[in-house]
Each structure stands twice: as C-alpha cells, then as structure tokens.
Design an enzyme around this catalytic site. Structure first.
Site: not given
Ligand code: F6R
Length: 240
Positions: A63, A132, A134, A139
């Site tokens: 992303d 959450n 995702h 989301e």
């Molecule tokens: C970022 C992504 C997100 C993160 C997720 C966890 O490229 O795809 O899904 O993997 O938000 O983020 P952290 O590792 O910062 O807790």
C-alpha cells in the site's frame, strides 16, 4: 494454517527472518510482497544484515498513501528505502510500488495489478495486522474490495501512522491505495506477523472469529498456505 506462538517481538522477528532468508536462498527469483509499519522494522534490519542475494528478487508493497510522492518522508516508499531497499542489492527496476501522487489513481491501481500479473503473482506475502483488523489497508466495514483500490482511512489508522507526520494524525493522508483481498488471498504463501498487546483483540478476531468484513484479516483463515507468527501479548485475548 501454521501458528507459531512465540514469547515476544524479538522472537517473532527472529522466526520471520529465518523463514524469509530461507525462502530467498531457495528461490532467488522470489516475488515478495511487503508491508511497512512498526512490526517489520527489526525484520528489515535483520534481513539487511543477513547478506542475502536480492539481485533477482522482485518486490511489491501492499500500500501507499494517496497524494504522496515517493520522496515524501511520510510515504511508504520512503520508509522502505530507509529500512530495507537501500541496504540490499535489489535492482531499482524490481521494486513494485503504488504511486500515491499519480494523476489518475484508478489507472495507477490498474497498472499495479498488471505489473503483479506480469511478475507471475506474489510467491510470498508478508503482512502486518492493524489494531482494527485491517490487512494492507483493507479497512473493516460492510464490504471489502477484491482489486487494488483507493480506500478512505479510518481515523484509528491515521492516528497509528502519525509518527512519520510529526505526530499530527490530521497530517496523515485521509486515503490510501492498497492491494485488495484478491491479491492478498492469491499470494502463494502468506506470513502474518502480529505482536504486542495493542493487537490482542484483532488477533482473537483474526484467528478465532468468523470470516467477516469487520475483520479483514479473518479471511486469512481461508488461505491454503498461511503462517501466523504471534507473540504472547498479542495472543492474550484468544478464547480458552
Ligand atoms: C502497512 C500495512 C498495514 C500494517 C498494519 C500494522 O503497509 O499494510 O496493514 O501492516 O497497520 O502496522 P504496525 O506494524 O505499524 O502495527
């Protein structure tokens, strides 16, 4: 499904580092999908230190924030340059990335889909877990998208990413481009790493709840080759 329950973040990092190192050695022309975030930072440092040969590896990140050019310090591309790309011998042309600053975001999503298809699809996709639920930036909500798409970000997601924007969550772009659920679920192998108490509710929903759009990561239960690497703090809310 394989579940590795490990003591802490360091142990999770060590486990995933060993796994990815092994796969890159076995498959030098690996097509590797990558996340950003706090979870893989130590992993990327360990992979960079592992002196692997990345010369034939191709990567696709999950992303990117809308509106941001790759050079923007808050962009996921800048994150990847800082934590991994500039430390390994990956050919610049082998780095697949969504352009948040593309003039036509729908066309950019289409370009990315075609590039992943041209590469033969993703062999190994590493993913993190949003607090959450995702996955990528798919989301939770009433529905999910199969294809790469533009998505409005939840306030909780913008807050979780505020650090790279001077701590101001309102400075985090309100939308992003992300691989959709089809790309996630069609990767030949998926490795999900989740650590820390802030992920405990999402981990319980992901592993023990029903498949639901309210927890996009729960759909990993349906993947035929998924490995979960979870630490004790993140598994604390699992039933039983
Ligand atoms: C970022 C992504 C997100 C993160 C997720 C966890 O490229 O795809 O899904 O993997 O938000 O983020 P952290 O590792 O910062 O807790």
């Amino acid at each position: 499904m394989t579940l590795h329950l490990v003591d802490d973040h360091d142990a999770a990092t060590a486990r995933v580092t060993a796994l990815v190192s092994h796969v890159i050695r076995e498959t030098p022309s690996l097509v590797l999908g990558l996340p950003t975030g706090r979870t893989p930072m130590a992993l990327y440092a360990a992979l960079a230190a592992a002196r692997l040969d990345w010369s034939r590896v191709r990567t696709f990140n999950l992303d990117e924030f809308s509106t941001l050019a790759p050079e923007h310090p808050g962009s996921f591309r800048a994150f990847m340059d800082e934590h991994l790309f500039r430390h390994v011998n990956l050919a610049p042309a082998s780095i697949g990335f969504l352009r948040g600053d593309a003039a036509d975001l729908a066309a950019e999503c289409g370009r990315y889909e075609a590039a992943m298809a041209d590469a033969g699809g993703i062999d190994l996709l590493l993913v993190g877990l949003g607090g959450n639920g995702h996955i990528g930036f798919n989301e939770p909500g009433e529905f999910l998208h199969a294809e790469t798409h533009v998505v409005p970000l939840h306030e909780s997601t913008r807050r979780a990413n505020a650090e790279r924007f001077g701590g101001d969550w309102r400075a985090v772009p309100a939308s992003a481009l992300t691989m959709g659920m089809r790309q996630v679920l069609s990767a030949r192998r998926v490795v999900m790493m989740a650590t820390g108490a802030s992920k405990a509710d999402a981990v319980a929903a992901m592993l023990d709840g029903p498949l639901t759009t309210r927890c996009p990561a729960s759909w990993l239960q349906a993947h035929p080759d998924v490995t979960f690497v979870i630490d004790r703090a993140a598994s604390a809310r699992r039933p039983g």
